[in-house]
Design an enzyme around this catalytic site. Structure first.
Site: not given
Length: 438
Positions: A260-261, A301, A306, A322, A326, A387
């Site tokens: 993807y990157d 995602r 969540f 955690g 983002r 990341p």
């Protein structure tokens, strides 16, 4: 004409010249003048009188108008006549008839997906004629069903790795699996193999590169403006924080996310090469984490994970400690940024994201507060090449596009939760799967 009625020097004898003779004289001797006067009157009437639009009972094909573009020689654009429901702008306010601008023909690849369908909604509300191209690998037909009866909307099932010829003014190129679940499931489809002779399965390599090449080629042929939706993933695991557009990134070219990157980095390269070498009008947007209604329920995602987990009374899975950060923007803010970029005069790239920064634990707390305060948190080993920090510098977008996000996470999340709740429990009540194929 009777000679008795004409005097010596060709003058008419008023005493013996009747009205009938006058009419005969004017239409006989002066017929050319009257033809010119008639043509002038008809031309004036045709410019003043508005021809009513065709009724709904007429076939759509019979109501097409053909207009020759003055900017592109030999190019013909086929446009539906403006109808009353076209005269409403994106904010819902009616536009005076005399101020209505020419509607555009806009192509949206991936237009049935999460972001694409919201963009289509805005373009349709603006009065444009919209064509959606989608192979439904990740998109859902349900996202655009409400437009199917609108004569300004067209949906085509098509994979962008195959060429297509259309006549449009603008191309929004969104087609690409954008979530980790989808691009890791079929990484070859996400990027490309330039060797296409070995197996028909290698066609799945092509979305980012061949798909972008096809759309750039289309834009070049028809002189359309092209917008590439790139991603913040081009920065990889950044060593610079926050990330500015001039940063070249820190990407692992052989990692599990590289399909993807690197695919998006190549797509940006191709876009700029078409711009510099072939004078194609292009725009590049680098999109940061986006959330909102119509996201796939189980796409990997973090926000959708969540929300779906909390609604299903499952533990919220946090990877690593955690503390990764983002930045989350609501989908309506992103769509506004994309449209401003397309309509503006700057190529980019532009970061489009919300600079509000959250750790994964902070996001989990917001989801708990919104859905279920008793939701548990479960820690799992971190994923490869995840990341550590992600935050956009949007100074350039503020200055040149006049854009910045306006919806906070605590404002936008409940709107997404409402959509997820309806889809999850609505499907479960019907006894079906909680995730629709289309």
């Amino acid at each position: 004409m009777n000679p008795e009625r004409i005097q010596n020097e060709g003058q008419i004898n008023p005493a013996r010249f009747s009205i009938k003779d006058s009419v005969r004289y004017m239409f006989g001797e002066q017929r050319l003048l009257f033809v010119l006067i008639g043509i002038t009157i008809v031309a004036l009437i045709s410019n003043v009188v508005v021809i009513p639009s065709s009724s709904q009972s007429e076939p759509i094909s019979a109501s097409f108008q053909v207009a020759v573009s003055t900017s592109v020689p030999r190019r013909i654009a086929y446009e539906l006549p403006t109808r009353n429901f076209d005269l409403v702008n994106a904010a819902g306010a009616r536009i005076p008839l005399g101020l209505k601008s020419k509607s555009l023909r806009v192509l949206v690849t991936g237009g049935s997906g999460f972001v694409g369908s919201h963009l289509v909604d805005r373009l349709m509300a603006r009065g444009d004629n919209v064509i959606v191209l989608d192979n439904f690998f990740t998109g859902r037909k349900d996202n655009v069903l409400h437009h199917l009866r609108n004569p300004r909307f067209e949906l085509i099932r098509h994979d962008v790795v195959e060429p297509i010829l259309l006549e449009v003014d603008q191309i929004y190129h969104l087609a690409c699996p954008a979530s980790p679940v989808h691009y890791k499931y079929n990484p070859v489809k996400t990027i490309i193999s330039f060797i296409t002779l070995f197996s028909s399965r290698l066609r799945y390599h092509k979305t980012n590169v061949v798909g972008t090449l096809n759309m750039l080629g289309l834009a070049k042929r028809i002189n359309a403006r092209f917008l590439l939706t790139s991603t913040s993933e081009v920065y990889g695991d950044p060593l610079e924080h926050p990330q500015v557009e001039t940063y070249w990134g820190n990407v692992n070219p052989i990692g599990v996310r590289s399909c993807y990157d690197e695919g998006k980095r190549v797509a940006e390269t191709l876009t700029m090469d078409y711009h510099r070498g072939l004078n194609t009008e292009v725009r590049i947007a680098r999109i940061f984490n986006t959330y909102g209604p119509r996201m796939c329920l189980d796409d990997g995602r973090v926000v959708s994970n969540f929300v779906a987990q909390a609604l299903r009374k499952q533990p919220l899975t946090v990877y690593g400690d955690g503390m990764q950060t983002r930045s989350f923007q609501y989908v309506s803010d992103l769509v506004d940024g994309l449209m401003r970029l397309m309509e503006g005069e700057h190529v980019g790239p532009f970061n489009l994201g919300n600079p509000g920064e959250f750790t994964m634990l902070e996001l989990a707390k917001v989801v708990q507060d919104t859905i279920d305060p008793n939701a548990k948190i479960e820690f799992r080993p971190n994923t490869e090449d995840d990341p550590h920090k992600r935050k956009p510098d949007i100074s350039r977008a503020k200055e040149l596009l006049g854009w910045q996000p306006s919806v906070t996470l605590r404002e936008g999340l409940p709107l997404m939760v409402s959509d997820f709740r309806q889809r999850i429990f609505g499907d479960l009540k019907e006894g079906g799967s909680s995730m629709s194929t289309f």
